[in-house]
Write a protein that holds these residues in place. Structure first.
Motif, PDB file in Angstrom:
ATOM      1  N   LEU A 168       0.831  -1.206   0.000  1.00 50.49           N
ATOM      2  CA  LEU A 168       0.000   0.000   0.000  1.00 50.49           C
ATOM      3  C   LEU A 168       0.863   1.253   0.000  1.00 50.49           C
ATOM      4  N   SER A 169       0.383   2.263  -0.675  1.00 49.08           N
ATOM      5  CA  SER A 169       1.046   3.574  -0.631  1.00 49.08           C
ATOM      6  C   SER A 169       0.578   4.298   0.622  1.00 49.08           C
ATOM      7  N   ILE A 170       1.258   5.393   0.943  1.00 50.82           N
ATOM      8  CA  ILE A 170       0.842   6.222   2.079  1.00 50.82           C
ATOM      9  C   ILE A 170      -0.576   6.735   1.858  1.00 50.82           C
ATOM     10  N   GLU A 171      -0.869   7.112   0.637  1.00 45.25           N
ATOM     11  CA  GLU A 171      -2.209   7.611   0.324  1.00 45.25           C
ATOM     12  C   GLU A 171      -3.260   6.517   0.543  1.00 45.25           C
ATOM     13  N   GLY A 172      -2.945   5.319   0.120  1.00 49.89           N
ATOM     14  CA  GLY A 172      -3.865   4.195   0.319  1.00 49.89           C
ATOM     15  C   GLY A 172      -4.109   3.917   1.790  1.00 49.89           C
TER      16      GLY A 172
ATOM     17  N   ASN B 225      -3.817   6.117   4.212  1.00 53.40           N
ATOM     18  CA  ASN B 225      -4.610   7.239   4.739  1.00 53.40           C
ATOM     19  C   ASN B 225      -6.090   7.089   4.398  1.00 53.40           C
ATOM     20  N   GLU B 226      -6.395   6.582   3.203  1.00 49.97           N
ATOM     21  CA  GLU B 226      -7.792   6.351   2.823  1.00 49.97           C
ATOM     22  C   GLU B 226      -8.443   5.304   3.719  1.00 49.97           C
ATOM     23  N   ILE B 227      -7.715   4.230   3.997  1.00 48.21           N
ATOM     24  CA  ILE B 227      -8.242   3.181   4.873  1.00 48.21           C
ATOM     25  C   ILE B 227      -8.477   3.727   6.276  1.00 48.21           C
ATOM     26  N   ILE B 228      -7.532   4.513   6.780  1.00 45.76           N
ATOM     27  CA  ILE B 228      -7.659   5.086   8.120  1.00 45.76           C
ATOM     28  C   ILE B 228      -8.850   6.044   8.188  1.00 45.76           C
ATOM     29  N   ALA B 229      -8.988   6.897   7.151  1.00 46.37           N
ATOM     30  CA  ALA B 229     -10.102   7.850   7.126  1.00 46.37           C
ATOM     31  C   ALA B 229     -11.438   7.113   7.083  1.00 46.37           C
ATOM     32  N   ALA B 230     -11.517   6.038   6.306  1.00 42.83           N
ATOM     33  CA  ALA B 230     -12.754   5.261   6.227  1.00 42.83           C
ATOM     34  C   ALA B 230     -13.068   4.615   7.581  1.00 42.83           C
ATOM     35  N   ALA B 231     -12.042   4.130   8.277  1.00 44.55           N
ATOM     36  CA  ALA B 231     -12.263   3.519   9.574  1.00 44.55           C
ATOM     37  C   ALA B 231     -12.765   4.557  10.588  1.00 44.55           C
TER      38      ALA B 231
END
Length: 83
Positions: A66-70, A72-78
Motif C-alpha cells: 500500500l502507498s501512504i495515500e492508500g 490514509n484512505e483506509i484510516i479515514a474510512a475507519a
C-alpha cells in the motif's frame, strides 16, 4: 488453595489441575517471579524461539504494498465508521 511438599532436592510437584490452569504441557517451561512478602508469581513461558520470528517480514507478497495515500484512505474510512 493448594499445599505442596518440597522434596530434599528442593523440587515441588504441581497438580494436573494447576498445570491445566497455567496452560502448560510436558516439556513447556514456567517463569517464576519472586514478589514482596514471600510471594511467587508463576506463569507459563512463551512457546517457541525468538528465531521463529526471523524472516516473517521478508515473506513474498501477493499484492503490491500500500502507498501512504492508500493507508490514509483506509484510516479515514475507519474513522468515519465505513469499515
Amino acid at each position: 488453595m493448594q499445599t505442596f511438599k518440597v522434596t530434599v532436592e528442593g523440587q515441588v510437584t504441581l497438580t494436573a489441575e494447576l498445570l491445566k490452569h497455567l496452560g502448560v504441557r510436558p516439556g513447556d517451561r514456567l517463569i517464576a517471579n519472586g514478589l514482596p512478602n514471600g510471594k511467587v508469581e508463576l506463569r507459563a513461558a512463551p512457546r517457541g524461539e525468538i528465531s521463529d520470528a526471523f524472516g516473517f517480514l521478508s515473506a513474498k507478497r501477493i499484492d503490491a504494498p500500500l502507498s501512504i495515500e492508500g493507508m490514509n484512505e483506509i484510516i479515514a474510512a475507519a474513522w468515519a465508521g465505513e469499515q
